[in-house]
Design an enzyme around this catalytic site. Structure first.
Site, PDB file in Angstrom:
ATOM      1  NE  ARG A 238      -3.536  -1.881  -0.218  1.00 55.09           N
ATOM      2  CZ  ARG A 238      -4.045  -2.718  -1.164  1.00 55.09           C
ATOM      3  NH1 ARG A 238      -3.119  -2.729  -2.172  1.00 55.09           N
ATOM      4  NH2 ARG A 238      -4.999  -3.485  -1.464  1.00 55.09           N
ATOM      5  CD  GLU A 267      -1.295   3.545  -6.247  1.00 56.85           C
ATOM      6  OE1 GLU A 267      -2.478   2.847  -7.218  1.00 56.85           O
ATOM      7  OE2 GLU A 267      -0.791   2.648  -5.903  1.00 56.85           O
ATOM      8  CG  HIS A 285      -2.055  -0.407  -7.827  1.00 52.66           C
ATOM      9  ND1 HIS A 285      -1.865   0.509  -7.202  1.00 52.66           N
ATOM     10  CD2 HIS A 285      -2.189  -2.455  -7.769  1.00 52.66           C
ATOM     11  CE1 HIS A 285      -2.843  -0.291  -5.878  1.00 52.66           C
ATOM     12  NE2 HIS A 285      -2.506  -1.499  -6.088  1.00 52.66           N
TER      13      HIS A 285
END
Length: 321
Positions: A238, A267, A285
């Site tokens: 994370r 993000e 990601h």
């Protein structure tokens, strides 16, 4: 039961919902749908099939009085107000397990890319700068085989990374948080340590902890300064586990040797200084981004919806902490 699908997913999995007699609404968009459209669609929903980029907060939950389940197509659920859902009697599910191997592969890929400076080397060759071979040539990297790997959070993915590191590269595994399974072939050589000791001893630190109030900015300036100057940080867990501004200072100041990041604090925004750093390898990601894994994630999320529609407990129910 009406199932609102927020974004494009595998159509064959939506056919499973239709075959069960459920009314499928959507996908609303290829990417995150406009907020107003999502709120409007949720009003009659019994289930929401969501992605990590869909914010399921109190506003959305209040707009969906018939909602019974939010099935997140992800292992994480930072995008969902789980406590708020529980208070309204709404179940929240995720897709653990199916993305373990793909994410572990990427973690090792980032580790190797930073250690051996692969992106820098690729750019040099493409730019016509083929550094001449020599004992002290440009782009000398770090050894991976036999190095110490510190894993923070020894859950499914952390254990999969440990297996690759110990059995594939002969790395000595240190871990903080969690524990090996007795069946893990590498467990006998692994060492449980405190977080501070892990930072001080590890050549590579790989993060696999969940995001909680206690783990937000777990890797801050103090943690980065505690790491070895030649150490590499990898984060596929994370983004907010790491203070990105502090990491940028650590890289520019030489506190650590490099970082491999697949997740970020805000993000899709990325700290400008990280974008400019030659010692940071950045991916958008991609932890679960293989064709087979993404299909299995969709299938697992649909399994969860079908279970709720049938009056059963879904197999991947997220517990409210």
């Amino acid at each position: 039961m009406s199932v609102v699908v927020t974004q494009r997913v595998h159509e064959a999995q939506l056919d499973r919902l239709r075959s069960a007699g459920l009314d499928v609404v959507g996908p609303l968009a290829d990417g995150p749908p406009p907020r107003a459209e999502l709120l409007a669609a949720a009003r009659g929903a019994g289930a929401l099939l969501t992605l990590l980029t869909d914010r399921v907060d109190a506003e959305l939950l209040d707009a969906a009085p018939s909602l019974r389940v939010v099935a997140n197509v992800a292992v994480g659920y930072d995008n969902i107000d789980v406590a708020g859902a529980a208070a309204r009697g709404v179940l929240v599910t995720n897709t653990p397990g199916v993305l373990t191997e793909a994410t572990a592969d990427l973690a090792m890929g980032l580790l190797l890319a930073v250690a051996r400076r692969i992106p820098e080397a690729d750019a040099a060759v493409r730019d016509g700068r083929f550094p001449p071979w020599g004992l002290f040539q440009e782009l000398i990297g770090s050894d991976v085989a036999g190095a110490r790997l510190g894993i923070v959070g020894l859950g499914r993915i952390g254990r999969a990374v440990a297996r690759r590191a110990a059995l594939g590269f002969g790395m000595h595994v240190l871990y903080a948080g969690g524990a090996p399974d007795p069946s893990d072939a590498w467990a006998g050589g692994a060492e449980a340590v405190g977080f501070e000791e892990l930072l001080a001893r590890a050549d590579f630190v790989s993060l696999h902890a969940p995001l909680t109030p206690a783990t937000r900015h777990l890797v801050d300036e103090a943690a980065l300064r505690a790491m070895q100057p030649g150490a590499v940080l990898v984060n596929t867990a994370r983004g907010p586990l790491v203070d990105e501004a502090a990491l940028a200072r650590a890289l520019s100041g030489g506190w650590i040797a490099g970082a491999g990041l697949d997740v970020f604090e805000r993000e899709p925004e990325v700290e400008a200084a990280l974008l400019a750093s030659r010692r940071a390898v950045l991916t958008p990601h991609l932890g679960s981004a293989t064709a087979r894994t993404r299909l299995r994630m969709c299938a697992t999320a649909v399994d969860n919806v079908l279970a709720v529609a049938a009056g059963s407990v879904p197999p991947n129910l997220v517990a409210h902490r």
